[in-house]
Design an enzyme around this catalytic site. Structure first.
Site, PDB file in Angstrom:
ATOM      1  N   ARG A   1      34.683   1.099   7.878  1.00 58.03           N
ATOM      2  CA  ARG A   1      34.905   2.097   6.816  1.00 58.03           C
ATOM      3  C   ARG A   1      35.024   3.481   7.470  1.00 58.03           C
ATOM      4  NH1 ARG A   1      30.348   2.152   2.418  1.00 58.03           N
ATOM      5  NH2 ARG A   1      31.244   0.151   1.822  1.00 58.03           N
TER       6      ARG A   1
ATOM      7  N   ARG B   1      26.729   9.884   2.700  1.00 52.81           N
ATOM      8  CA  ARG B   1      27.986   9.186   2.975  1.00 52.81           C
ATOM      9  C   ARG B   1      29.175  10.121   2.805  1.00 52.81           C
ATOM     10  NH1 ARG B   1      27.440   3.609   1.694  1.00 52.81           N
ATOM     11  NH2 ARG B   1      25.438   2.868   2.463  1.00 52.81           N
TER      12      ARG B   1
ATOM     13  N   LYS C   1      20.930   5.053   1.066  1.00 55.12           N
ATOM     14  CA  LYS C   1      22.184   5.800   1.047  1.00 55.12           C
ATOM     15  C   LYS C   1      22.087   7.002   0.111  1.00 55.12           C
ATOM     16  CE  LYS C   1      24.264   2.026  -0.569  1.00 55.12           C
ATOM     17  NZ  LYS C   1      25.219   1.083  -1.143  1.00 55.12           N
TER      18      LYS C   1
ATOM     19  N   LYS D   1      24.767   9.988  -1.901  1.00 53.88           N
ATOM     20  CA  LYS D   1      26.187  10.268  -2.172  1.00 53.88           C
ATOM     21  C   LYS D   1      26.370  11.606  -2.881  1.00 53.88           C
ATOM     22  CE  LYS D   1      27.283   5.379  -2.332  1.00 53.88           C
ATOM     23  NZ  LYS D   1      27.822   4.247  -3.091  1.00 53.88           N
TER      24      LYS D   1
ATOM     25  N   CYS E   1      36.114  -3.930  -7.506  1.00 51.87           N
ATOM     26  CA  CYS E   1      35.494  -3.872  -6.178  1.00 51.87           C
ATOM     27  C   CYS E   1      36.046  -5.008  -5.311  1.00 51.87           C
ATOM     28  CB  CYS E   1      33.982  -3.996  -6.300  1.00 51.87           C
ATOM     29  SG  CYS E   1      33.454  -5.670  -6.682  1.00 51.87           S
TER      30      CYS E   1
ATOM     31  N   CYS F   1      32.732  -9.760   0.835  1.00 48.49           N
ATOM     32  CA  CYS F   1      31.447  -9.159   0.483  1.00 48.49           C
ATOM     33  C   CYS F   1      30.365 -10.232   0.406  1.00 48.49           C
ATOM     34  CB  CYS F   1      31.540  -8.434  -0.856  1.00 48.49           C
ATOM     35  SG  CYS F   1      29.941  -7.748  -1.329  1.00 48.49           S
TER      36      CYS F   1
ATOM     37  N   CYS G   1      29.323  -8.202  -8.632  1.00 51.26           N
ATOM     38  CA  CYS G   1      27.868  -8.331  -8.766  1.00 51.26           C
ATOM     39  C   CYS G   1      27.337  -7.028  -9.353  1.00 51.26           C
ATOM     40  CB  CYS G   1      27.215  -8.648  -7.414  1.00 51.26           C
ATOM     41  SG  CYS G   1      26.907  -7.201  -6.377  1.00 51.26           S
TER      42      CYS G   1
ATOM     43  N   CYS H   1      29.875  -1.366  -7.311  1.00 55.87           N
ATOM     44  CA  CYS H   1      30.766  -0.613  -6.419  1.00 55.87           C
ATOM     45  C   CYS H   1      32.012  -0.088  -7.126  1.00 55.87           C
ATOM     46  CB  CYS H   1      31.153  -1.475  -5.229  1.00 55.87           C
ATOM     47  SG  CYS H   1      29.729  -1.982  -4.264  1.00 55.87           S
TER      48      CYS H   1
HETATM   49 FE1  SRM Z   1      29.342  -0.561  -2.524  1.00 57.33          FE
HETATM   50  C1  SRM Z   1      27.125  -2.591  -0.993  1.00 57.33           C
HETATM   51  C2  SRM Z   1      31.852  -2.194  -1.070  1.00 57.33           C
HETATM   52  C3  SRM Z   1      31.378   1.914  -3.474  1.00 57.33           C
HETATM   53  C4  SRM Z   1      26.964   0.535  -4.748  1.00 57.33           C
HETATM   54  N1  SRM Z   1      29.444  -2.094  -1.202  1.00 57.33           N
HETATM   55  C5  SRM Z   1      28.402  -2.773  -0.660  1.00 57.33           C
HETATM   56  C6  SRM Z   1      28.885  -3.722   0.447  1.00 57.33           C
HETATM   57  C7  SRM Z   1      28.822  -2.983   1.731  1.00 57.33           C
HETATM   58  C8  SRM Z   1      28.175  -5.090   0.508  1.00 57.33           C
HETATM   59  C9  SRM Z   1      26.972  -5.222   1.431  1.00 57.33           C
HETATM   60  O1  SRM Z   1      26.043  -4.393   1.391  1.00 57.33           O
HETATM   61  O2  SRM Z   1      26.968  -6.207   2.156  1.00 57.33           O
HETATM   62  C10 SRM Z   1      30.318  -3.945  -0.037  1.00 57.33           C
HETATM   63  C11 SRM Z   1      31.326  -4.332   1.039  1.00 57.33           C
HETATM   64  C12 SRM Z   1      32.382  -5.212   0.442  1.00 57.33           C
HETATM   65  C13 SRM Z   1      33.520  -5.472   1.345  1.00 57.33           C
HETATM   66  O3  SRM Z   1      33.735  -6.664   1.701  1.00 57.33           O
HETATM   67  O4  SRM Z   1      34.252  -4.553   1.676  1.00 57.33           O
HETATM   68  C14 SRM Z   1      30.564  -2.658  -0.796  1.00 57.33           C
HETATM   69  N2  SRM Z   1      31.212  -0.157  -2.195  1.00 57.33           N
HETATM   70  C15 SRM Z   1      32.130  -0.995  -1.663  1.00 57.33           C
HETATM   71  C16 SRM Z   1      33.537  -0.468  -1.836  1.00 57.33           C
HETATM   72  C17 SRM Z   1      34.475  -0.823  -0.709  1.00 57.33           C
HETATM   73  C18 SRM Z   1      34.062  -0.993  -3.183  1.00 57.33           C
HETATM   74  C19 SRM Z   1      35.527  -0.898  -3.407  1.00 57.33           C
HETATM   75  O5  SRM Z   1      36.056  -1.909  -3.856  1.00 57.33           O
HETATM   76  O6  SRM Z   1      36.148   0.137  -3.190  1.00 57.33           O
HETATM   77  C20 SRM Z   1      33.235   1.028  -1.998  1.00 57.33           C
HETATM   78  C21 SRM Z   1      33.177   1.757  -0.685  1.00 57.33           C
HETATM   79  C22 SRM Z   1      32.793   3.185  -0.880  1.00 57.33           C
HETATM   80  C23 SRM Z   1      32.981   4.056   0.321  1.00 57.33           C
HETATM   81  O7  SRM Z   1      34.117   4.213   0.752  1.00 57.33           O
HETATM   82  O8  SRM Z   1      31.992   4.639   0.768  1.00 57.33           O
HETATM   83  C24 SRM Z   1      31.843   0.970  -2.601  1.00 57.33           C
HETATM   84  N3  SRM Z   1      29.167   1.000  -3.799  1.00 57.33           N
HETATM   85  C25 SRM Z   1      30.179   1.847  -4.141  1.00 57.33           C
HETATM   86  C26 SRM Z   1      29.835   2.608  -5.309  1.00 57.33           C
HETATM   87  C27 SRM Z   1      30.747   3.591  -6.023  1.00 57.33           C
HETATM   88  C28 SRM Z   1      30.582   5.007  -5.547  1.00 57.33           C
HETATM   89  O9  SRM Z   1      29.866   5.275  -4.580  1.00 57.33           O
HETATM   90  O10 SRM Z   1      31.172   5.881  -6.168  1.00 57.33           O
HETATM   91  C29 SRM Z   1      28.569   2.195  -5.675  1.00 57.33           C
HETATM   92  C30 SRM Z   1      27.794   2.661  -6.925  1.00 57.33           C
HETATM   93  C31 SRM Z   1      27.264   4.029  -6.806  1.00 57.33           C
HETATM   94  C32 SRM Z   1      25.904   4.022  -6.194  1.00 57.33           C
HETATM   95  O11 SRM Z   1      25.807   3.984  -4.978  1.00 57.33           O
HETATM   96  O12 SRM Z   1      24.923   4.007  -6.945  1.00 57.33           O
HETATM   97  C33 SRM Z   1      28.149   1.192  -4.724  1.00 57.33           C
HETATM   98  N4  SRM Z   1      27.329  -0.934  -2.782  1.00 57.33           N
HETATM   99  C34 SRM Z   1      26.572  -0.426  -3.801  1.00 57.33           C
HETATM  100  C35 SRM Z   1      25.277  -1.041  -3.740  1.00 57.33           C
HETATM  101  C36 SRM Z   1      24.092  -0.761  -4.700  1.00 57.33           C
HETATM  102  C37 SRM Z   1      23.303   0.417  -4.262  1.00 57.33           C
HETATM  103  C38 SRM Z   1      22.068   0.614  -5.079  1.00 57.33           C
HETATM  104  O13 SRM Z   1      21.639   1.742  -5.229  1.00 57.33           O
HETATM  105  O14 SRM Z   1      21.477  -0.372  -5.529  1.00 57.33           O
HETATM  106  C39 SRM Z   1      25.309  -1.950  -2.658  1.00 57.33           C
HETATM  107  C40 SRM Z   1      24.173  -2.860  -2.170  1.00 57.33           C
HETATM  108  C41 SRM Z   1      23.157  -2.139  -1.352  1.00 57.33           C
HETATM  109  O15 SRM Z   1      23.310  -0.977  -0.968  1.00 57.33           O
HETATM  110  O16 SRM Z   1      22.141  -2.760  -1.103  1.00 57.33           O
HETATM  111  C42 SRM Z   1      26.612  -1.863  -2.092  1.00 57.33           C
HETATM  112 FE1  SF4 Z   2      30.239  -6.627  -3.269  1.00 57.40          FE
HETATM  113 FE2  SF4 Z   2      28.866  -6.389  -5.510  1.00 57.40          FE
HETATM  114 FE3  SF4 Z   2      29.885  -4.231  -4.332  1.00 57.40          FE
HETATM  115 FE4  SF4 Z   2      31.481  -5.915  -5.509  1.00 57.40          FE
HETATM  116  S1  SF4 Z   2      29.879  -4.729  -6.552  1.00 57.40           S
HETATM  117  S2  SF4 Z   2      31.768  -5.059  -3.448  1.00 57.40           S
HETATM  118  S3  SF4 Z   2      30.507  -7.856  -5.149  1.00 57.40           S
HETATM  119  S4  SF4 Z   2      28.296  -5.503  -3.498  1.00 57.40           S
END
Ligand code: SRM
Ligand code: SF4
Length: 566
Positions: free
Chosen positions: A73, A142, A205, A207, A426, A432, A471, A475
């Site tokens: 990323r 981030r 994290k 943001k 997502c 993922c 899930c 994201c």
């Molecule tokens: Fe996310 C984890 C993909 C934006 C909340 N996110 C993940 C992981 C890294 C899975 C992992 O931990 O093993 C995913 C990788 C999937 C893959 O195969 O690429 C993943 N997140 C993404 C992306 C690529 C989604 C997309 O389809 O675009 C986004 C990348 C953002 C970036 O460029 O930095 C992405 N993730 C978000 C957002 C939206 C945002 O930030 O505006 C959120 C919700 C906002 C927030 O953070 O509250 C988000 N991702 C999460 C979470 C839950 C965090 C939490 O507070 O509980 C996880 C899981 C974790 O961190 O444990 C997670």
């Molecule tokens: Fe993976 Fe869940 Fe984030 Fe989708 S919402 S990319 S399934 S961690």
């Protein structure tokens, strides 16, 4: 170290500023993987070890290790990519990754499936193109996001400058990144320090995002620190500050939830960095380091109280935040097609389904964008809705850009339905590790079915925010969708409804764990009612609340305004 701390706190503390044994792991030829602990540290360097879940069972049967590949990323503050950078990312996508380029919901690029032996050269190539992957993931601040497009006006440009300053300010200082990825040797014997983060970094994290009203294209209330740019008389006055937003929740755990940021005051541009740093350091000092599922700023604020948070902030700052200034959001999502900026340059917004730019049987977006990057003189802008803008085009160059866009089928934005234009999904399967259901790969199947329904009711043009997540982690910021599906198991989703169109009201759970036939049946009934009885310009989410088809969300989920004065 305290035994109550989570395992990851120990890993960070013992990592020698994020080194761990990553370098040894990269050099181990016996496996395509690195160790579990190093994988946790690798995130801070902007990469995740994953495996292709489509191949898991087959490889297990064949007694092979999983098909490991690394996700990379980038960190591209505000989502700006120069043509040179585009070509560098394209080179990595074409030569070392498996699924092209992926625009993320935080307006940057991800690449998937990079084998271990190519990880270093891919990260080096990103560095050589004047970008980085450092702190794109991990327990740090981030990628900083901001509303598109910096070239629309001089004030948009100034907001972009603040976005870049914030991003640079919060980069970790560790020399591990340069040592591991860039030249491979220890570059200094000076003792190392992380003056802002400390050696265990943040509890989780963090943001930051800046929205420029009337557009809330970044979902400012989903950020840990959301900033609303206040522009009056054509000049940036400062920013309203919203703290404690976040989307992530854990299935079956009611103590985790999505939360909208709470507005706490207004800061001038001169105060911005200090205020942001103070918010981050409060979270560093008070965030929960024992339970990661409760470690985000939103829980720190809810556990200690918003009043406590604001007074801690003002005490550390030595001054009070100013009263919140009036602002108005009228939409979420992106604007498509050509838009002229204040300076007479043009910007073309393109829809990219789920942000995936690859060459497939159906389309050749990767090749098309490569050709565009070869001729484009301006820059590209990635959006938080997984779309892109070809920015800064002279009027005389529009025809050539249009031709390439048409030639490669990137001109769908002309004809797409309102729901398609406002859809986000997502990544989910197959990369993922947390996905419970399909998301990105389900979107192309689901959209035509919804469009068939909408067409029956003459609603094809209705802009409706559709969010799919594999899930509950959220994201795609699914708790802000007017219609949302959140994966529970393969082919099964929770249906959530009723967020507003401006990112200021969370949706609520409507039906749990249902499959597509039921989803379609429910939406058929709701679209029919919407077509018959909606008010003029009434958005779908607002209609559902007004007609009491769903209950308005509970108070806790609506932004709390402290000292809201004008
Ligand atoms: Fe996310 C984890 C993909 C934006 C909340 N996110 C993940 C992981 C890294 C899975 C992992 O931990 O093993 C995913 C990788 C999937 C893959 O195969 O690429 C993943 N997140 C993404 C992306 C690529 C989604 C997309 O389809 O675009 C986004 C990348 C953002 C970036 O460029 O930095 C992405 N993730 C978000 C957002 C939206 C945002 O930030 O505006 C959120 C919700 C906002 C927030 O953070 O509250 C988000 N991702 C999460 C979470 C839950 C965090 C939490 O507070 O509980 C996880 C899981 C974790 O961190 O444990 C997670
Ligand atoms: Fe993976 Fe869940 Fe984030 Fe989708 S919402 S990319 S399934 S961690």
């Amino acid at each position: 170290m305290d035994n109550n701390l989570s395992h990851l706190e120990h890993i960070k503390a013992d990592s020698n500023f994020l080194r761990g044994t990553i370098e040894d792991g990269l050099g181990d030829p016996v496996t395509g993987a690195i160790s579990e602990d190093d994988n946790k540290l690798l995130k801070f360097h902007g990469s995740y070890q994953q495996d292709d879940r489509d191949l898991r069972d087959e490889r297990r049967k064949q007694k092979l290790e999983p098909a490991y590949g690394f996700m990379i990323r980038a960190r591209l503050a505000g989502g700006i990519v120069t043509p040179r950078q585009w070509l560098a990312f394209d080179h990595i996508a074409t030569n070392w990754a498996t699924r092209g380029l992926r625009i993320t919901t935080r307006q940057t690029f991800q690449l998937h499936g990079v084998p271990k032996q190519n990880l270093k050269r891919a990260i080096q190539a990103i560095h050589e193109a004047m970008s980085t992957t450092l702190a794109a993931c991990g327990d740090v601040n981030r990628q900083v996001v901001s509303s598109v497009n910096p070239l629309l006006s001089s004030q948009h440009r100034i907001v972009q400058e603040w976005t870049e300053k914030l991003s640079a300010h919060f980069l970790p200082h560790t020399r591990a990144y340069a040592e591991i990825w860039l030249d491979g040797k220890k570059i200094s014997n000076e003792p190392e320090d992380e003056p802002l983060y400390g050696h265990t970094y943040l509890p989780r994290k963090f943001k930051i995002g800046i929205a420029i009203p009337p557009t809330n294209d970044i979902d400012v209330f989903a950020q840990d620190l959301g900033l609303i740019a206040i522009i009056e008389n054509g000049m940036l006055q400062g920013f309203n500050v919203a703290a404690g937003g976040g989307m992530g929740a854990t299935q079956g755990d009611d103590t985790t939830y999505a939360r909208l940021g709470s507005l706490i005051g207004f800061v001038t541009p001169e105060q911005l960095i200090q205020v942001a740093e103070t918010v981050v350091t409060i979270q560093r000092d008070f965030g929960n380091r024992a339970e990661r599922q409760h470690a985000r700023l939103k829980y720190t604020i809810d556990h200690r109280g918003l009043e406590w948070f604001k007074s801690e902030l003002e005490q550390r700052l030595g001054y009070s935040l100013l009263p919140i200034r009036p602002y108005h959001f009228n939409h979420n999502g992106d604007r498509y097609g050509w838009i002229e900026g204040e300076d007479g340059q043009w910007h073309l917004g393109l829809y990219i389904e789920a942000g995936r730019i690859s060459d497939t049987h159906e389309n050749r977006f990767l090749t098309g964008m490569r050709e565009l990057a070869q001729v484009h003189q301006g820059e590209f802008r990635l959006t938080c809705n997984q779309n892109l803008v070809i920015a800064n085009v002279a009027a005389a160059d529009r025809t050539r850009i249009d031709e390439l866009v048409r030639q490669y089928g990137l001109d769908g934005y002309h004809k797409h339905s309102g729901i398609r234009q406002h859809s986000i999904a997502c990544v989910a399967l197959p990369t993922c590790g947390l996905a419970m259901a399909e998301s990105e790969r389900y979107l192309p199947e689901l959209l035509p079915k919804l469009e068939t329904l909408l067409a029956q009711y003459n609603l094809l043009d209705a802009p409706i925010l559709l969010r799919l997540s594999g899930c509950p982690n959220g994201c795609s910021r699914p708790y802000l969708g007017e219609i949302t599906l959140i994966g529970r198991a393969i082919g099964r989703y929770d249906l959530r409804l009723g967020a507003d169109f401006t990112g200021q009201r969370l949706n609520i759970l409507y039906r749990e764990n249902i499959a597509e036939p039921e989803i379609i049946k429910i939406l058929d009934t709701l679209f029919s009612a919407y077509a018959r009885t909606r008010g003029q310009n009434e958005k779908f989410g607002d209609f559902l609340i007004r007609t009491e088809i769903i209950e308005a969300p509970s108070q806790r989920l609506i932004p709390i305004v402290l000292d809201a004065t004008t």
